[in-house]
Design a protein around this motif. Structure first.
Motif, mmCIF file in Angstrom:
data_model
loop_
_atom_site.group_PDB
_atom_site.id
_atom_site.type_symbol
_atom_site.label_atom_id
_atom_site.label_comp_id
_atom_site.label_asym_id
_atom_site.label_seq_id
_atom_site.Cartn_x
_atom_site.Cartn_y
_atom_site.Cartn_z
ATOM 1 N N GLU A 2 36.419 36.607 35.162
ATOM 2 C CA GLU A 2 37.527 37.359 35.749
ATOM 3 C C GLU A 2 37.336 38.859 35.652
ATOM 4 O O GLU A 2 37.843 39.611 36.477
ATOM 5 N N ALA A 3 36.611 39.299 34.614
ATOM 6 C CA ALA A 3 36.462 40.735 34.420
ATOM 7 C C ALA A 3 35.322 41.021 33.457
ATOM 8 O O ALA A 3 34.861 40.144 32.725
ATOM 9 N N VAL A 4 34.890 42.273 33.477
ATOM 10 C CA VAL A 4 33.887 42.769 32.539
ATOM 11 C C VAL A 4 34.524 43.887 31.724
ATOM 12 O O VAL A 4 35.180 44.772 32.286
ATOM 13 N N ILE A 5 34.355 43.849 30.409
ATOM 14 C CA ILE A 5 34.864 44.891 29.534
ATOM 15 C C ILE A 5 33.687 45.757 29.092
ATOM 16 O O ILE A 5 32.743 45.264 28.474
ATOM 17 N N THR A 6 33.714 47.053 29.407
ATOM 18 C CA THR A 6 32.620 47.953 29.046
ATOM 19 C C THR A 6 32.750 48.398 27.595
ATOM 20 O O THR A 6 33.764 48.150 26.930
ATOM 21 N N GLY A 9 35.749 50.282 26.714
ATOM 22 C CA GLY A 9 37.020 49.579 26.792
ATOM 23 C C GLY A 9 37.559 49.430 28.198
ATOM 24 O O GLY A 9 38.605 48.814 28.406
ATOM 25 N N GLU A 10 36.833 49.967 29.179
ATOM 26 C CA GLU A 10 37.284 49.855 30.566
ATOM 27 C C GLU A 10 37.164 48.406 31.041
ATOM 28 O O GLU A 10 36.178 47.729 30.781
ATOM 29 N N LYS A 11 38.167 47.946 31.763
ATOM 30 C CA LYS A 11 38.166 46.597 32.303
ATOM 31 C C LYS A 11 37.895 46.657 33.795
ATOM 32 O O LYS A 11 38.613 47.329 34.546
ATOM 33 N N ILE A 12 36.844 45.946 34.229
ATOM 34 C CA ILE A 12 36.475 45.918 35.641
ATOM 35 C C ILE A 12 36.684 44.497 36.151
ATOM 36 O O ILE A 12 35.954 43.575 35.794
ATOM 37 N N ASN A 13 37.725 44.308 36.959
ATOM 38 C CA ASN A 13 38.012 42.983 37.499
ATOM 39 C C ASN A 13 36.925 42.573 38.486
ATOM 40 O O ASN A 13 36.381 43.405 39.229
ATOM 41 N N CYS A 14 36.581 41.294 38.505
ATOM 42 C CA CYS A 14 35.522 40.830 39.398
ATOM 43 C C CYS A 14 35.640 39.331 39.610
ATOM 44 O O CYS A 14 36.396 38.642 38.909
#
Length: 226
Positions: A2-6, A9-14
């Motif tokens: 559902e998402a990647v957490i960098t 702490g940034e959340k990138i939905n995918c």
């Protein structure tokens, strides 16, 4: 997924994640020998190692002085072939330097073709312009980099449109301009017959952005290239 957490702490939905781990030369079993190595086995422009009459080619070879714009280690099938041909010439007493030519790579992600010819780095370098066209409905795109002063094309990325390697190789080697390339773009089209062609749409976008009046001068097909 559902998402990647960098790390920040940034959340990138995918909806999909692709992991590229790269390639590391497997040379541990050679490290007891007198060969010089770094990440790979170090070779000169003739693919010679530090040991006389011993050569290294393919994924394990690391160029000490790679050609401009090329990486020291290249894990690409066609460079391995060229390396083999180069060493064969040397063994037959006709030593030649390794010359990989114009960079190219092609891959297929599920049903989508992806190709690169020449140099198209992630960040456009100084003195280089980048023309970009995208058809969002079909998820197709073409990016062409070219010198901002003399208009000579330096590289191309394509996504979803299959291009002819021999045509782009020739255009980059012979330093064709962006205008020439766009007017003759159908020659590079390698999609199957009856596929829709987008060269007119691509050229229209370039003309609109650059206030030019370029027109298509060729038809699709390798026979029209010569």
């Amino acid at each position: 997924v559902e998402a990647v957490i960098t790390k920040s702490g940034e959340k990138i939905n995918c909806q999909f994640v692709g992991l590229t781990v790269g390639v590391s030369p497997n040379i541990d079993f050679l490290k007891s020998l007198q060969l010089k190595y770094n990440r790979g086995i170090l070779v000169d422009e003739y693919l010679e190692t530090s040991v006389k009459d011993v050569y290294a080619i393919g994924d394990c070879a690391e160029q000490t002085n790679p050609a401009s714009g090329r990486r020291a280690i290249e894990q690409i099938w066609y460079t391995g072939r060229i390396m083999g041909e180069t060493v064969a010439q040397t063994i037959c007493r006709n030593p030649i330097k390794y010359s990989p030519g114009v960079f190219f790579n092609s891959a297929k992600f599920f049903d989508i073709e992806y190709q690169t010819y020449g140099q198209v780095p992630a960040q456009t370098p100084d003195g280089v312009k980048s023309f970009y066209w995208q058809n969002t409905d079909k998820k197709l795109l073409v990016r062409i980099n070219y010198n901002s002063e003399n208009q000579i094309v330096t590289g191309v990325n394509t996504f979803g449109i299959r291009m002819r390697h021999e045509v782009w190789d020739d255009w980059i080697k012979t330093q064709k301009t962006i205008g020439f390339v766009l007017e003759n773009l159908p020659k590079a089209n390698f999609d199957p017959e009856f596929f829709k062609q987008y060269e007119s749409e691509i050229l229209e976008k370039y003309n609109s952005e650059n206030e030019t009046n370029l027109k298509l001068k060729s038809k699709k097909g390798i026979l029209n290239w010569f």
